[in-house]
Design a protein around this motif. Structure first.
Motif, PDB file in Angstrom:
ATOM      1  N   ALA A   1      74.277  74.336  48.618  1.00 46.68           N
ATOM      2  CA  ALA A   1      74.663  75.421  47.718  1.00 46.68           C
ATOM      3  C   ALA A   1      73.905  75.336  46.395  1.00 46.68           C
ATOM      4  N   TRP A   2      73.751  74.128  45.882  1.00 44.00           N
ATOM      5  CA  TRP A   2      73.078  73.955  44.596  1.00 44.00           C
ATOM      6  C   TRP A   2      71.609  74.371  44.688  1.00 44.00           C
ATOM      7  N   LEU A   3      70.912  73.873  45.698  1.00 44.20           N
ATOM      8  CA  LEU A   3      69.482  74.159  45.810  1.00 44.20           C
ATOM      9  C   LEU A   3      69.205  75.588  46.268  1.00 44.20           C
ATOM     10  N   HIS A   4      70.221  76.277  46.736  1.00 46.99           N
ATOM     11  CA  HIS A   4      70.049  77.699  47.034  1.00 46.99           C
ATOM     12  C   HIS A   4      69.849  78.496  45.747  1.00 46.99           C
ATOM     13  N   ARG A   5      70.403  77.991  44.644  1.00 44.35           N
ATOM     14  CA  ARG A   5      70.327  78.704  43.371  1.00 44.35           C
ATOM     15  C   ARG A   5      69.399  78.037  42.362  1.00 44.35           C
ATOM     16  N   PHE A   6      69.202  76.721  42.522  1.00 43.43           N
ATOM     17  CA  PHE A   6      68.431  75.988  41.522  1.00 43.43           C
ATOM     18  C   PHE A   6      67.260  75.255  42.166  1.00 43.43           C
ATOM     19  N   ARG A   7      66.251  74.964  41.347  1.00 47.58           N
ATOM     20  CA  ARG A   7      65.044  74.303  41.846  1.00 47.58           C
ATOM     21  C   ARG A   7      65.242  72.809  42.052  1.00 47.58           C
ATOM     22  N   TYR A   8      66.054  72.197  41.202  1.00 45.85           N
ATOM     23  CA  TYR A   8      66.223  70.748  41.218  1.00 45.85           C
ATOM     24  C   TYR A   8      67.711  70.407  41.205  1.00 45.85           C
ATOM     25  N   GLY A   9      68.011  69.179  41.623  1.00 43.92           N
ATOM     26  CA  GLY A   9      69.352  68.671  41.413  1.00 43.92           C
ATOM     27  C   GLY A   9      69.601  68.503  39.921  1.00 43.92           C
ATOM     28  N   PRO A  10      70.859  68.414  39.485  1.00 41.53           N
ATOM     29  CA  PRO A  10      71.140  68.337  38.046  1.00 41.53           C
ATOM     30  C   PRO A  10      70.516  67.125  37.369  1.00 41.53           C
ATOM     31  N   LEU A  11      70.601  65.953  37.998  1.00 39.46           N
ATOM     32  CA  LEU A  11      70.000  64.767  37.379  1.00 39.46           C
ATOM     33  C   LEU A  11      68.480  64.801  37.489  1.00 39.46           C
ATOM     34  N   GLU A  12      67.961  65.348  38.578  1.00 40.65           N
ATOM     35  CA  GLU A  12      66.505  65.498  38.692  1.00 40.65           C
ATOM     36  C   GLU A  12      65.974  66.416  37.597  1.00 40.65           C
ATOM     37  N   TRP A  13      66.728  67.474  37.305  1.00 37.30           N
ATOM     38  CA  TRP A  13      66.306  68.401  36.257  1.00 37.30           C
ATOM     39  C   TRP A  13      66.323  67.720  34.883  1.00 37.30           C
ATOM     40  N   LEU A  14      67.377  66.971  34.599  1.00 30.17           N
ATOM     41  CA  LEU A  14      67.437  66.252  33.324  1.00 30.17           C
ATOM     42  C   LEU A  14      66.325  65.211  33.227  1.00 30.17           C
ATOM     43  N   TRP A  15      66.094  64.505  34.322  1.00 34.24           N
ATOM     44  CA  TRP A  15      65.047  63.478  34.353  1.00 34.24           C
ATOM     45  C   TRP A  15      63.675  64.106  34.129  1.00 34.24           C
ATOM     46  N   ARG A  16      63.435  65.216  34.785  1.00 33.21           N
ATOM     47  CA  ARG A  16      62.153  65.904  34.640  1.00 33.21           C
ATOM     48  C   ARG A  16      61.990  66.468  33.230  1.00 33.21           C
ATOM     49  N   SER A  17      63.045  67.050  32.685  1.00 33.64           N
ATOM     50  CA  SER A  17      62.979  67.610  31.336  1.00 33.64           C
ATOM     51  C   SER A  17      62.731  66.516  30.305  1.00 33.64           C
ATOM     52  N   ALA A  18      63.414  65.379  30.461  1.00 34.97           N
ATOM     53  CA  ALA A  18      63.202  64.272  29.531  1.00 34.97           C
ATOM     54  C   ALA A  18      61.800  63.688  29.680  1.00 34.97           C
ATOM     55  N   THR A  19      61.268  63.700  30.905  1.00 30.38           N
ATOM     56  CA  THR A  19      59.918  63.186  31.127  1.00 30.38           C
ATOM     57  C   THR A  19      58.887  63.996  30.350  1.00 30.38           C
ATOM     58  N   TYR A  20      59.012  65.321  30.418  1.00 27.94           N
ATOM     59  CA  TYR A  20      58.047  66.198  29.752  1.00 27.94           C
ATOM     60  C   TYR A  20      58.468  66.559  28.325  1.00 27.94           C
ATOM     61  N   ARG A  21      59.653  66.069  27.927  1.00 27.83           N
ATOM     62  CA  ARG A  21      60.183  66.307  26.581  1.00 27.83           C
ATOM     63  C   ARG A  21      60.333  67.794  26.264  1.00 27.83           C
ATOM     64  N   GLN A  22      60.660  68.555  27.278  1.00 25.48           N
ATOM     65  CA  GLN A  22      61.005  69.959  27.090  1.00 25.48           C
ATOM     66  C   GLN A  22      61.794  70.426  28.312  1.00 25.48           C
ATOM     67  N   TRP A  23      62.680  71.391  28.076  1.00 31.27           N
ATOM     68  CA  TRP A  23      63.518  71.866  29.169  1.00 31.27           C
ATOM     69  C   TRP A  23      62.665  72.524  30.242  1.00 31.27           C
ATOM     70  N   GLN A  24      62.916  72.135  31.468  1.00 30.83           N
ATOM     71  CA  GLN A  24      62.180  72.682  32.597  1.00 30.83           C
ATOM     72  C   GLN A  24      62.929  73.874  33.189  1.00 30.83           C
ATOM     73  N   PRO A  25      62.203  74.823  33.787  1.00 27.32           N
ATOM     74  CA  PRO A  25      62.896  75.949  34.438  1.00 27.32           C
ATOM     75  C   PRO A  25      63.813  75.432  35.541  1.00 27.32           C
ATOM     76  N   MET A  26      65.006  75.973  35.587  1.00 22.26           N
ATOM     77  CA  MET A  26      66.029  75.455  36.488  1.00 22.26           C
ATOM     78  C   MET A  26      66.374  76.432  37.614  1.00 22.26           C
ATOM     79  N   ARG A  27      66.653  77.672  37.255  1.00 24.36           N
ATOM     80  CA  ARG A  27      67.081  78.643  38.263  1.00 24.36           C
ATOM     81  C   ARG A  27      65.903  79.130  39.104  1.00 24.36           C
ATOM     82  N   ARG A  28      66.210  79.396  40.358  1.00 22.30           N
ATOM     83  CA  ARG A  28      65.210  80.024  41.217  1.00 22.30           C
ATOM     84  C   ARG A  28      65.086  81.501  40.846  1.00 22.30           C
TER      85      ARG A  28
END
Length: 363
Positions: free
Chosen positions: A335-362
């Motif tokens: 259900a989550w990946l039907h609406r979003f590109r990443y899991g919630p922790l993957e999104w936070l991890w990716r955003s922190a890696t690049y030091r900017q919020w990454q696009p989340m919704r599909r």
């Protein structure tokens, strides 16, 4: 590289990790978590034997190997774009380590903090030739086997409150070859990723067939010696325990190889590919799933204290809860990946890696 197969394989590993953590924690235990409910029943004994033979120690090796594989894929992607990656990877490891230590406050079997430290090894060896990577992986594994024989004498040197704390830390982190096995699997995953072992080619099909044969022979041999030492360990002969652990680890790695090669061969078949596809979303958001499993364990433990108390947890309830809670995890991931590109922790991890919020919704 078949990323769908890798995601399904990671989801399969998470299924095994869930089963071993849940069943070891609750089978035959009191609802309030104060200890065993009494002598194990025949069903509980059978479940624990099945866990020991087919589950315990088998799936975290696959999970670790896929971490090294992921590094190889990320390194290749960065290279194709002409971007440096090693500094970013070290930063990602630091973030993972912080999450791991927070997670460890809730979950005693936590592995992420070890991944964060051991992952630095990949930065040191990623330029090595494939032959040297294979040699390093084997050397790390053999080193882990040897380490078990002098871990106890080393920890005995530490005295006093601080020394006992240090000794306890060494035993917790290094017993059972955990750190060495993780390191060996990381390097092996890097090697397999570099040689495109998961691509659907005739050469790789032959390769995994050979892995199946070698792993089956290795499992039979390790199981034989493991069974022999089991009776000696039961008699309380101390030195034999370390040989017992050695053959348990060898047996576990052989089963891990059987699972890995078997899954890759089955995934080539359309029928099995469709059957295994439901594991893919779990693997794609593997970090979130891994932490969610800890929360599910805490939830069931709370229910046990609240509704069962000092009575024993019925085996059928434990098995049913394990199946239902994992099914709920799978449904949530889909259900989550039907609406979003990443899991919630993957999104936070990716955003922190690049030091900017990454696009989340599909879109």
């Amino acid at each position: 590289m078949r990323l769908e197969a890798v995601d399904a394989l990671r989801g399969f590993a998470l299924l095994g990790i869930w089963l071993v953590h849940f069943l070891i924690t609750f089978v035959g235990q009191r609802g309030d978590g104060t200890g065993p409910a009494g002598p194990p029943s025949a069903g509980e004994t059978a479940v624990r034997l099945a866990i020991d033979t087919f589950v315990a120690g088998k799936f975290f090796s696959i999970f670790s190997l896929l971490f090294g594989l992921g590094f190889a894929l990320q390194l290749r992607s960065a290279g194709a774009k002409g971007q440096p990656y090693t500094a970013r990877f070290v930063w990602r490891l630091a973030l993972l380590g912080a999450l791991g230590w927070l997670h460890r406050l809730l979950f005693e079997f936590e592995i992420l903090h070890i991944y964060a430290v051991v992952g630095l090894l990949l930065v040191l060896v990623y330029r090595w030739r494939n032959a040297w990577l294979l040699f390093a992986s084997g050397l790390l594994f053999v080193g882990g086997l040897g380490f078990a024989f002098w871990l106890a004498p080393v920890t005995a040197l530490f005295t006093g409150a601080f020394g006992e704390a240090v000794g306890s830390f060494l035993v917790d982190e290094f017993s059972g070859f955990r750190v060495f096995t993780v390191a060996a699997m990381f390097v092996l995953g890097l090697y397999l990723g570099r040689r495109d072992a998961f691509a659907d080619t005739a050469a790789n099909r032959v390769f995994f067939n050979r892995v199946l044969v070698v792993a089956a022979v290795g499992f039979a041999g390790a199981k034989l010696f493991y069974s022999q030492f089991a009776s000696v360990v039961g008699a309380g002969i101390g030195p034999a325990i370390r040989f017992y652990d050695t053959f348990f680890t060898l047996k576990s790695l052989a089963v891990s190889a059987l699972y890995l090669a078997g899954m890759m061969q089955l995934y080539r078949q359309p029928l099995f590919r469709r059957a295994l596809a439901w594991l893919g979303p779990l693997g794609k958001m593997g970090l979130s799933t891994y932490v969610l499993q800890s929360l599910c364990l805490l939830l069931f433990a709370w229910c046990g204290r609240r509704y069962v108390g000092a009575a024993g947890l019925p085996l059928q309830v434990v098995l049913g809860a394990a199946a239902l809670l994992f099914a709920a995890q799978a449904a949530a991931a889909h259900a989550w990946l039907h609406r979003f590109r990443y899991g919630p922790l993957e999104w936070l991890w990716r955003s922190a890696t690049y030091r900017q919020w990454q696009p989340m919704r599909r879109k």
